[in-house]
Write a protein that holds these residues in place. Structure first.
Motif, PDB file in Angstrom:
ATOM      1  N   ALA A  50       0.823  -1.204   0.000  1.00 50.01           N
ATOM      2  CA  ALA A  50       0.000   0.000   0.000  1.00 50.01           C
ATOM      3  C   ALA A  50       0.860   1.259   0.000  1.00 50.01           C
ATOM      4  O   ALA A  50       0.575   2.234  -0.710  1.00 50.01           O
ATOM      5  N   ALA A  51       1.933   1.253   0.797  1.00 47.51           N
ATOM      6  CA  ALA A  51       2.825   2.407   0.854  1.00 47.51           C
ATOM      7  C   ALA A  51       3.465   2.676  -0.497  1.00 47.51           C
ATOM      8  O   ALA A  51       3.604   3.831  -0.930  1.00 47.51           O
ATOM      9  N   ALA A  52       3.856   1.605  -1.201  1.00 44.89           N
ATOM     10  CA  ALA A  52       4.468   1.771  -2.521  1.00 44.89           C
ATOM     11  C   ALA A  52       3.495   2.409  -3.503  1.00 44.89           C
ATOM     12  O   ALA A  52       3.875   3.252  -4.325  1.00 44.89           O
ATOM     13  N   LEU A  53       2.226   2.038  -3.416  1.00 46.46           N
ATOM     14  CA  LEU A  53       1.226   2.561  -4.342  1.00 46.46           C
ATOM     15  C   LEU A  53       0.807   3.995  -4.024  1.00 46.46           C
ATOM     16  O   LEU A  53       0.255   4.688  -4.884  1.00 46.46           O
ATOM     17  N   ILE A  54       1.047   4.443  -2.797  1.00 46.04           N
ATOM     18  CA  ILE A  54       0.693   5.816  -2.433  1.00 46.04           C
ATOM     19  C   ILE A  54       1.656   6.817  -3.055  1.00 46.04           C
ATOM     20  O   ILE A  54       1.272   7.961  -3.356  1.00 46.04           O
ATOM     21  N   HIS A  55       2.913   6.412  -3.286  1.00 44.34           N
ATOM     22  CA  HIS A  55       3.934   7.347  -3.779  1.00 44.34           C
ATOM     23  C   HIS A  55       3.498   8.151  -5.000  1.00 44.34           C
ATOM     24  O   HIS A  55       3.652   9.380  -5.016  1.00 44.34           O
ATOM     25  N   PRO A  56       2.972   7.513  -6.059  1.00 45.28           N
ATOM     26  CA  PRO A  56       2.642   8.319  -7.254  1.00 45.28           C
ATOM     27  C   PRO A  56       1.385   9.164  -7.112  1.00 45.28           C
ATOM     28  O   PRO A  56       1.113  10.004  -7.973  1.00 45.28           O
ATOM     29  N   LEU A  57       0.613   8.953  -6.037  1.00 44.23           N
ATOM     30  CA  LEU A  57      -0.615   9.722  -5.864  1.00 44.23           C
ATOM     31  C   LEU A  57      -0.335  11.176  -5.525  1.00 44.23           C
ATOM     32  O   LEU A  57      -1.062  12.078  -5.966  1.00 44.23           O
ATOM     33  N   TYR A  58       0.712  11.398  -4.744  1.00 41.24           N
ATOM     34  CA  TYR A  58       0.985  12.766  -4.302  1.00 41.24           C
ATOM     35  C   TYR A  58       2.472  12.886  -3.980  1.00 41.24           C
ATOM     36  O   TYR A  58       2.990  12.190  -3.102  1.00 41.24           O
ATOM     37  N   VAL A  59       3.173  13.725  -4.729  1.00 45.72           N
ATOM     38  CA  VAL A  59       4.617  13.897  -4.541  1.00 45.72           C
ATOM     39  C   VAL A  59       4.858  14.984  -3.507  1.00 45.72           C
ATOM     40  O   VAL A  59       4.673  16.176  -3.773  1.00 45.72           O
ATOM     41  N   ASP A  60       5.245  14.572  -2.326  1.00 46.78           N
ATOM     42  CA  ASP A  60       5.543  15.496  -1.232  1.00 46.78           C
ATOM     43  C   ASP A  60       6.684  14.913  -0.417  1.00 46.78           C
ATOM     44  O   ASP A  60       6.650  13.729  -0.044  1.00 46.78           O
ATOM     45  N   GLY A  61       7.675  15.729  -0.151  1.00 47.03           N
ATOM     46  CA  GLY A  61       8.862  15.243   0.547  1.00 47.03           C
ATOM     47  C   GLY A  61       8.563  14.637   1.903  1.00 47.03           C
ATOM     48  O   GLY A  61       9.073  13.567   2.254  1.00 47.03           O
ATOM     49  N   TRP A  62       7.735  15.316   2.701  1.00 48.46           N
ATOM     50  CA  TRP A  62       7.435  14.813   4.043  1.00 48.46           C
ATOM     51  C   TRP A  62       6.641  13.513   3.977  1.00 48.46           C
ATOM     52  O   TRP A  62       6.896  12.575   4.747  1.00 48.46           O
ATOM     53  N   LEU A  63       5.681  13.453   3.062  1.00 43.96           N
ATOM     54  CA  LEU A  63       4.891  12.237   2.907  1.00 43.96           C
ATOM     55  C   LEU A  63       5.768  11.081   2.457  1.00 43.96           C
ATOM     56  O   LEU A  63       5.679   9.969   2.988  1.00 43.96           O
ATOM     57  N   TRP A  64       6.639  11.336   1.484  1.00 45.30           N
ATOM     58  CA  TRP A  64       7.496  10.262   0.979  1.00 45.30           C
ATOM     59  C   TRP A  64       8.498   9.810   2.042  1.00 45.30           C
ATOM     60  O   TRP A  64       8.842   8.634   2.103  1.00 45.30           O
ATOM     61  N   ALA A  65       8.973  10.731   2.858  1.00 46.92           N
ATOM     62  CA  ALA A  65       9.879  10.338   3.949  1.00 46.92           C
ATOM     63  C   ALA A  65       9.163   9.390   4.907  1.00 46.92           C
ATOM     64  O   ALA A  65       9.726   8.369   5.340  1.00 46.92           O
ATOM     65  N   LEU A  66       7.913   9.733   5.244  1.00 45.43           N
ATOM     66  CA  LEU A  66       7.125   8.864   6.118  1.00 45.43           C
ATOM     67  C   LEU A  66       6.901   7.497   5.473  1.00 45.43           C
ATOM     68  O   LEU A  66       7.033   6.453   6.131  1.00 45.43           O
TER      69      LEU A  66
END
Length: 411
Positions: A83-99
């Motif tokens: 699920a985490a892998a699939l969330i990445h392309p939904l919204y590109v944000d540094g803080w979100l991707w770090a989490l």
């Protein structure tokens, strides 16, 4: 032996799919962040959370596994990681991707702990070495495959992220269908920093330096390649080349370390890797210099950890070698948390070549420290050294260390 290997086919299949998916995602995100215009420092800070999550995970996930069982916990970790892998392309944000990177690292630690404990639980004194060799081949081959798969899609498109999810989900299938009984999860003790330093100061510092160098390269090399003009296909081939380089150097350098003072070999390798880093820094001028420098710098850095582990074991007259190995693996893990951040800072200041300048600096410091130790402390006779065992430290959990044949006498 054959029966044991056959019984572990499902575990190795799950491992191959998992490693391929993880290596694909790591390189993919580095390229995507570069395309999105993130600074090298920001890229390093985002990607380092995978190492942080993984190191924390190796200390905590065993509680979950003991509570709900290995197959159920594997399914839960795989589902969250997918699920985490699939969330990445939904919204590109540094803080979100770090989490998300921290979450993926934590879940990946749980997945690896399950697989490695299952494999090590089937090992006997007669089969440890062979199983460790199979593990290494599967690990490096799958990692190289994951790098190659990066070129199959665009970093800003959904299909390539779907491929990551497919690989992670499919890793559930072999494990879920196995009829083998899950082994009992044991506890792995760790030696502290002071005890490791007493056993081998050079081994301790070398293990830390190896973690710094390997993690910096894996996190930032795709960014470097993208910034010097490589397309996605070229980045994929370059990263695959780097993984195969370190795999091919494992055996000859290990054999050489058994025939001479390991500290002298460490100093020579560190100096050679520093020269390789200097050559790779001129990748803008010559692709040949980049590939030769990468073969030398990263290929050697991937071999430093098992040499350092051999040094630690050489210093042990008695005691648990698994505890010593687990302690050094934790030191290596700390290094993986430092490498991407420090390397990205130099890339921010010096441009793309700053990555290899950073790696060269790490190797120079290691060579100088090792030479100082050689000059002022007694040499360890080569005839008293134990044997070198190639142990892939990258994203390995302490359970793997039980496959080390050097633990036979203790067990």
């Amino acid at each position: 032996m054959r029966q044991i290997v056959v019984s572990l086919t499902a575990m190795f299949a799950s491992l191959a799919l998992l490693i391929a998916g993880s290596s694909l995602l790591g390189t993919l995100l580095s390229v995507r962040l570069s395309v999105e215009g993130f600074s090298p420092t920001a890229v390093g800070l985002v990607l380092v959370f995978h190492s942080v999550g993984f190191v924390i995970g190796t200390r905590l996930v065993t509680r979950v596994i003991r509570r709900v069982g290995q197959i159920r916990s594997f399914a839960a970790f795989a589902a969250v990681g997918c699920a985490a892998a699939l969330i990445h392309p939904l919204y590109v944000d540094g803080w979100l991707w770090a989490l998300l990177r921290g979450l993926v690292g934590f879940c990946f630690a749980g997945l690896i702990v399950v697989l490695e404990s299952w494999i090590s639980g089937r090992a006997t004194n007669a089969t440890r070495g062979a199983l460790l060799g199979i593990y290494q081949v599967v690990y490096f081959s799958s990692s190289a495959l994951g790098q190659y798969l990066v070129g199959l899609g665009e970093s800003d498109g959904y299909p390539i992220y779907n491929l990551v999810a497919i690989l992670v989900v499919l890793s559930l299938v072999p494990l879920s269908l196995t009829r083998s009984e899950a082994p009992v999860m044991g506890t792995v003790e760790r030696l502290g920093f002071a005890e490791l330093y007493r056993l081998s100061p050079t081994g301790l510092i070398g293990g830390l330096a190896a973690g710094v160098a390997v993690s910096a390269f894996f996190a930032l090399a795709p960014l470097y390649a993208n910034q010097i003009g490589f397309g996605v296909d070229a980045v994929a081939h370059y990263m695959m080349f780097a993984v195969l380089a370190t795999m091919l150097l494992q055996w000859p350098l290990g054999r050489l370390s058994d025939l001479m003072d390991r500290r002298r070999l460490m100093a020579a390798l560190a100096a050679l890797a520093a020269l390789g880093g200097a050559a790779a820094a001129f990748g803008r001028i010559s692709d040949s210099a980049l590939y030769i420098g990468t073969w030398t710098a990263f290929g050697i850095s991937g071999c430093l950890y098992p040499i350092c582990l051999a040094m630690i074991n050489d210093g042990m007259e008695e005691g648990n070698p698994v505890a010593a190995s687990a302690g050094l693996l934790f030191v290596y893990g700390i290094g993986t948390c430092l490498g991407p951040v420090l390397g990205s800072l130099l890339m921010q200041a010096a441009g793309p070549a700053g990555l290899f300048q950073f790696l060269g600096g790490v190797f120079v410091l290691l060579a100088v420290y090792t030479a100082w130790r050689i000059r002022y402390t007694p040499e360890f006779p080569a005839e008293r050294q134990g044997r070198y065992v190639s142990v892939p430290a990258t994203e390995a959990a302490p359970a793997l260390l039980e496959l080390d044949p050097r633990s036979e006498e203790y067990s």
